[in-house]
Scaffold this motif. Structure first.
Motif, PDB file in Angstrom:
ATOM      1  N   GLN A 260       4.188   5.798  -5.508  1.00 49.53           N
ATOM      2  CA  GLN A 260       4.439   5.479  -6.931  1.00 49.53           C
ATOM      3  C   GLN A 260       2.974   6.845  -6.847  1.00 49.53           C
ATOM      4  O   GLN A 260       3.226   7.846  -8.099  1.00 49.53           O
ATOM      5  N   ALA A 261       1.423   6.620  -6.491  1.00 52.32           N
ATOM      6  CA  ALA A 261       1.000   7.449  -7.398  1.00 52.32           C
ATOM      7  C   ALA A 261       0.984   8.951  -6.994  1.00 52.32           C
ATOM      8  O   ALA A 261       1.091   9.970  -7.846  1.00 52.32           O
ATOM      9  N   LEU A 262       1.434   9.772  -5.492  1.00 49.05           N
ATOM     10  CA  LEU A 262       1.512  10.910  -5.319  1.00 49.05           C
ATOM     11  C   LEU A 262       2.892  11.458  -6.100  1.00 49.05           C
ATOM     12  O   LEU A 262       2.804  12.362  -6.135  1.00 49.05           O
ATOM     13  N   THR A 263       4.288  10.540  -6.758  1.00 49.27           N
ATOM     14  CA  THR A 263       5.045  11.045  -7.387  1.00 49.27           C
ATOM     15  C   THR A 263       4.652  11.190  -8.656  1.00 49.27           C
ATOM     16  O   THR A 263       5.588  11.901  -9.242  1.00 49.27           O
ATOM     17  N   ALA A 264       3.431  10.866  -9.358  1.00 52.95           N
ATOM     18  CA  ALA A 264       3.140  10.694 -10.991  1.00 52.95           C
ATOM     19  C   ALA A 264       2.906  12.066 -11.056  1.00 52.95           C
ATOM     20  O   ALA A 264       2.771  12.454 -12.612  1.00 52.95           O
TER      21      ALA A 264
ATOM     22  N   ALA B 176       1.052  -1.311  -0.062  1.00 49.17           N
ATOM     23  CA  ALA B 176      -0.596   0.108  -0.231  1.00 49.17           C
ATOM     24  C   ALA B 176       1.079   0.950  -0.021  1.00 49.17           C
ATOM     25  O   ALA B 176       0.657   1.595  -1.150  1.00 49.17           O
ATOM     26  N   GLY B 177       1.569   0.916   0.887  1.00 52.09           N
ATOM     27  CA  GLY B 177       3.137   2.818   0.793  1.00 52.09           C
ATOM     28  C   GLY B 177       3.723   2.581  -0.798  1.00 52.09           C
ATOM     29  O   GLY B 177       3.577   3.730  -0.991  1.00 52.09           O
ATOM     30  N   ALA B 178       4.369   1.755  -0.967  1.00 53.81           N
ATOM     31  CA  ALA B 178       4.604   1.574  -2.468  1.00 53.81           C
ATOM     32  C   ALA B 178       3.503   1.949  -3.522  1.00 53.81           C
ATOM     33  O   ALA B 178       3.502   3.161  -4.393  1.00 53.81           O
ATOM     34  N   PHE B 179       1.827   1.726  -3.659  1.00 52.15           N
ATOM     35  CA  PHE B 179       1.054   2.262  -4.674  1.00 52.15           C
ATOM     36  C   PHE B 179       0.638   3.773  -3.803  1.00 52.15           C
ATOM     37  O   PHE B 179       1.208   4.885  -5.340  1.00 52.15           O
TER      38      PHE B 179
END
Length: 45
Positions: free
Chosen positions: A40-44, A34-37
């Motif tokens: 990734q979503a916030l840095t996109a 969940a942290g990786a997701f």
């Protein structure tokens, strides 16, 4: 057939003894995913 039943009982005993450890490990893995997701979503953007 008796060997299969004996093996199943042994595996069942190990799962019953280590149930909390397996639950903890699963919780850690889900948290990391969940942290990786989210990372990734916030840095996109």
């Amino acid at each position: 057939m008796q060997a299969i039943q004996s093996g199943y009982r042994g595996l069942s005993l190990l799962v019953n003894i280590n149930w909390d450890m397996l639950f903890t490990l699963g919780t850690i893995v889900v948290g990391l995913l969940a942290g990786a997701f989210l990372g990734q979503a916030l840095t996109a953007y």
